[in-house]
Design a protein around this motif. Structure first.
Motif, mmCIF file in Angstrom:
data_model
loop_
_atom_site.group_PDB
_atom_site.id
_atom_site.type_symbol
_atom_site.label_atom_id
_atom_site.label_comp_id
_atom_site.label_asym_id
_atom_site.label_seq_id
_atom_site.Cartn_x
_atom_site.Cartn_y
_atom_site.Cartn_z
ATOM 1 N N LYS A 311 0.830 -1.209 0.000
ATOM 2 C CA LYS A 311 0.000 0.000 0.000
ATOM 3 C C LYS A 311 0.864 1.259 0.000
ATOM 4 N N ILE A 312 1.914 1.240 0.789
ATOM 5 C CA ILE A 312 2.821 2.401 0.842
ATOM 6 C C ILE A 312 3.418 2.670 -0.531
ATOM 7 N N GLN A 313 3.816 1.605 -1.217
ATOM 8 C CA GLN A 313 4.422 1.763 -2.540
ATOM 9 C C GLN A 313 3.432 2.371 -3.537
ATOM 10 N N TYR A 314 2.218 1.859 -3.539
ATOM 11 C CA TYR A 314 1.212 2.392 -4.471
ATOM 12 C C TYR A 314 0.804 3.813 -4.096
ATOM 13 N N LEU A 315 0.675 4.068 -2.801
ATOM 14 C CA LEU A 315 0.329 5.420 -2.347
ATOM 15 C C LEU A 315 1.363 6.416 -2.835
ATOM 16 N N ARG A 316 2.634 6.085 -2.638
ATOM 17 C CA ARG A 316 3.721 6.963 -3.079
ATOM 18 C C ARG A 316 3.690 7.162 -4.594
ATOM 19 N N ALA A 317 3.542 6.086 -5.334
ATOM 20 C CA ALA A 317 3.557 6.165 -6.798
ATOM 21 C C ALA A 317 2.384 6.986 -7.333
ATOM 22 N N TYR A 318 1.198 6.755 -6.802
ATOM 23 C CA TYR A 318 0.012 7.481 -7.280
ATOM 24 C C TYR A 318 0.078 8.973 -6.942
ATOM 25 N N LEU A 319 0.543 9.275 -5.723
ATOM 26 C CA LEU A 319 0.644 10.685 -5.325
ATOM 27 C C LEU A 319 1.706 11.415 -6.150
ATOM 28 N N LEU A 320 2.839 10.748 -6.345
ATOM 29 C CA LEU A 320 3.902 11.359 -7.165
ATOM 30 C C LEU A 320 3.400 11.641 -8.573
ATOM 31 N N GLU A 321 2.765 10.653 -9.172
ATOM 32 C CA GLU A 321 2.278 10.817 -10.548
ATOM 33 C C GLU A 321 1.280 11.957 -10.646
ATOM 34 N N ASP A 322 0.382 12.066 -9.677
ATOM 35 C CA ASP A 322 -0.624 13.122 -9.713
ATOM 36 C C ASP A 322 0.016 14.504 -9.619
ATOM 37 N N LEU A 323 0.991 14.662 -8.719
ATOM 38 C CA LEU A 323 1.636 15.969 -8.547
ATOM 39 C C LEU A 323 2.564 16.299 -9.716
ATOM 40 N N ILE A 324 3.216 15.284 -10.257
ATOM 41 C CA ILE A 324 4.057 15.508 -11.443
ATOM 42 C C ILE A 324 3.210 16.015 -12.607
ATOM 43 N N LYS A 325 2.085 15.365 -12.824
ATOM 44 C CA LYS A 325 1.180 15.796 -13.894
ATOM 45 C C LYS A 325 0.688 17.218 -13.659
ATOM 46 N N SER A 326 0.356 17.527 -12.410
ATOM 47 C CA SER A 326 -0.116 18.868 -12.087
ATOM 48 C C SER A 326 0.951 19.922 -12.358
ATOM 49 N N ALA A 327 2.197 19.630 -11.974
ATOM 50 C CA ALA A 327 3.293 20.577 -12.203
ATOM 51 C C ALA A 327 3.518 20.792 -13.703
ATOM 52 N N CYS A 328 3.487 19.710 -14.472
ATOM 53 C CA CYS A 328 3.663 19.817 -15.935
ATOM 54 C C CYS A 328 2.533 20.627 -16.565
ATOM 55 N N ASP A 329 1.315 20.334 -16.168
ATOM 56 C CA ASP A 329 0.162 21.061 -16.714
ATOM 57 C C ASP A 329 0.244 22.548 -16.373
ATOM 58 N N ASN A 330 0.627 22.839 -15.135
ATOM 59 C CA ASN A 330 0.709 24.230 -14.704
ATOM 60 C C ASN A 330 1.801 24.973 -15.463
ATOM 61 N N PHE A 331 2.919 24.296 -15.708
ATOM 62 C CA PHE A 331 3.994 24.906 -16.488
ATOM 63 C C PHE A 331 3.498 25.250 -17.890
ATOM 64 N N SER A 332 2.775 24.321 -18.488
ATOM 65 C CA SER A 332 2.256 24.546 -19.846
ATOM 66 C C SER A 332 1.254 25.705 -19.875
ATOM 67 N N VAL A 333 0.386 25.766 -18.889
ATOM 68 C CA VAL A 333 -0.617 26.843 -18.821
ATOM 69 C C VAL A 333 0.057 28.210 -18.688
ATOM 70 N N HIS A 334 1.125 28.267 -17.888
ATOM 71 C CA HIS A 334 1.768 29.552 -17.607
ATOM 72 C C HIS A 334 3.092 29.722 -18.366
ATOM 73 N N ARG A 335 3.278 28.911 -19.399
ATOM 74 C CA ARG A 335 4.558 28.914 -20.109
ATOM 75 C C ARG A 335 4.962 30.300 -20.607
ATOM 76 N N GLU A 336 4.027 31.031 -21.192
ATOM 77 C CA GLU A 336 4.361 32.356 -21.725
ATOM 78 C C GLU A 336 4.817 33.291 -20.615
ATOM 79 N N LEU A 337 4.123 33.279 -19.497
ATOM 80 C CA LEU A 337 4.514 34.120 -18.369
ATOM 81 C C LEU A 337 5.883 33.711 -17.821
ATOM 82 N N ILE A 338 6.126 32.402 -17.766
ATOM 83 C CA ILE A 338 7.408 31.905 -17.256
ATOM 84 C C ILE A 338 8.562 32.369 -18.128
ATOM 85 N N PHE A 339 8.395 32.273 -19.447
ATOM 86 C CA PHE A 339 9.471 32.669 -20.363
ATOM 87 C C PHE A 339 9.573 34.181 -20.525
ATOM 88 N N ASN A 340 8.546 34.893 -20.147
ATOM 89 C CA ASN A 340 8.615 36.359 -20.142
ATOM 90 C C ASN A 340 9.006 36.908 -18.771
#
Length: 466
Positions: A311-340
């Motif tokens: 359970k610990i292994q799956y909990l860690r993997a699922y939480l990591l994947e969810d936050l990684i996806k969120s960080a990537c999505d947020n970067f893409s949404v704000h990409r123009e602001l980030i590069f400016n």
């Protein structure tokens, strides 16, 4: 014009004549890129190895499965490479090769991001700051008025000591180098490592990327060079820095909780129940996913302890994947602001799941009795060592010569303990005032210590008559 991927290295003040002294970057047969060199130089440096005995959350824990700053830093580097790869393959990081530039820079700054942290983590930073706050009056009394007036605008570097700025100092100054250039990293790697791209006078608590001192007065010259090569100005963050910061957040939120589970303080089911009952988490998809997997695991024929580990292994993997996806999505949404260079919030600042996990960490990690006790012991050791080393640094015949003969045997002993590369950096020809160099030398020595070294040395020092 900006050049976010500048691979220049700081110019030598004098030519190195012997070919046997050439740095790896000058060897044409080496197939590594300049940024791969950067990562390798950091990886094999002594400060990285010292992270193995520096606190992540649990000071000097007996459980080998619990994270230290070293394992934390390797995990941040790995997460950064993964997120950078996802963003790059979706076209979010143009103008740079993934394998030769983006990945090695992210791995380098992920691995290096905590190198400047003192023993006992953030409590160590606070202890250093308290010591200076309590001793500025006595330091000022022994300092020429004009010199103190010059230093006064930079006292916040010491009173609000921060490991991020010490990391930059370590990378560019403190490591022994034939030309006095630290690890001699590229401009792009250094600017990406600059988590808070402002000096003392540029701090603005209302703006995320300017909320802390990111580099010291002593590093202003090389920071000016870095900006000249990359085109970034004061307060402008490199795009990769946002990724590294998000990975640090992910590691703190998910993996600190993972350590609590490893120590058996709470169970994976406790974490699931806490997340499920947290009304601030708007999107429950990840929670439902974890629930489903836990139900599946509960029907296995394994021993209960084995089920818990799964359970610990799956909990860690699922939480990591969810936050990684969120960080990537947020970067893409704000990409123009980030590069400016107009983006203002961390990629996971508003993430409900990340915030909820940090609340769990705070409750069961940072407020744990064992952690608080060790932090209190560590803070006392740091305070005592700073007083002792200050005597070693300042009790000398000639105030204007840092290498002058010490007045007392105790002072001579304490000064002899300071690492030669720190002393060399302090006495190297420059225009910084004497009292500033003394205070910088003190913070260099203290912040470079490991937890065990600091406690053992404090016990030895206490036994010496003064």
């Amino acid at each position: 014009m900006t050049d976010l991927w500048a691979d220049s290295r700081y110019p030598r003040k004098q030519e190195v004549k012997s070919s046997s002294q050439a740095t790896p970057a000058t060897i044409s047969s080496d197939i590594r890129s300049a940024f791969q060199h950067d990562y390798d130089r950091i990886l094999f440096s002594a400060p990285v190895r010292r992270l193995a005995d520096k606190t992540q959350v649990w000071p000097m824990d007996e459980n080998d499965g619990v994270r230290t700053r070293l394992t934390h830093s390797h995990e941040v580097a790995n997460l950064a490479r993964s997120i950078g790869t996802r963003i790059s393959k979706s076209g979010g990081l143009p103008g740079a090769d993934l394998m030769e530039t983006i990945q090695p820079i992210l791995q380098a700054i992920g691995l290096a991001h905590d190198l400047g942290n003192p023993p006992f983590g953030h409590q160590g930073e606070a202890a250093i700051g308290r010591w200076f706050s309590n001793n500025f009056v006595s330091i000022e009394k022994k300092c020429p008025p004009e010199e103190w007036k010059t230093v006064k605008p930079y006292l916040a570097e010491f009173e609000n000591f921060d490991g991020n700025a010490q990391t930059i100092r370590l990378l560019v100054n403190l490591q022994a180098h034939i030309a006095g250039l630290g690890l001699d990293l590229t401009a792009a790697t250094l600017v990406a490592a600059l988590k808070y791209p402002v000096g003392t006078t540029g701090v603005d608590k209302t703006i995320h990327a300017k909320s802390k001192i990111g580099y010291f007065w002593s590093e202003e010259e090389i920071i000016r060079w870095v900006r000249d090569k990359t085109g970034l100005e004061e307060g402008q963050r490199h795009p990769l820095t946002w990724i590294m910061e998000a990975c640090d957040d992910i590691a703190y939120s998910v993996l600190d909780v993972d350590d609590v589970l490893k120590k058996g303080i709470i169970s994976p089911d406790d974490v699931l129940i806490t997340l499920d009952n947290d009304k601030s988490i708007a999107d429950k998809k990840i929670i439902e996913k974890i629930k489903s997997k836990f139900t599946e695991i509960s029907h296995l024929q394994n021993d209960s302890d084995i089920k818990k580990d799964i359970k610990i292994q799956y909990l860690r993997a699922y939480l990591l994947e969810d936050l990684i996806k969120s960080a990537c999505d947020n970067f893409s949404v704000h990409r123009e602001l980030i590069f400016n260079f107009r983006h203002t919030k961390g990629l996971l600042d508003d993430n409900d799941l990340c915030l909820s996990l940090k609340k769990i960490s705070k409750k069961f990690c940072f407020n744990n009795e064992v952690v608080l006790r060790q932090e209190a012991i560590g803070a006392d050791a740091i305070d005592g060592l700073m007083t002792a080393f200050w005597k070693g640094i300042t009790d000398r015949k000639d105030r204007n010569t840092l290498l002058s003969k010490r007045n007392l045997p105790f002072s001579k002993y304490m000064f002899s303990l300071i690492s030669p590369n720190y002393v060399e950096c302090a006495v190297r020809p420059h225009t910084l005032p004497t009292v500033y160099r003394e205070m910088r030398l003190l913070t260099d020595m203290i912040s470079g210590m490991t937890d065990t070294f600091a406690l053992n040395l404090w016990h030895k020092v206490q036994a010496i008559p003064q």
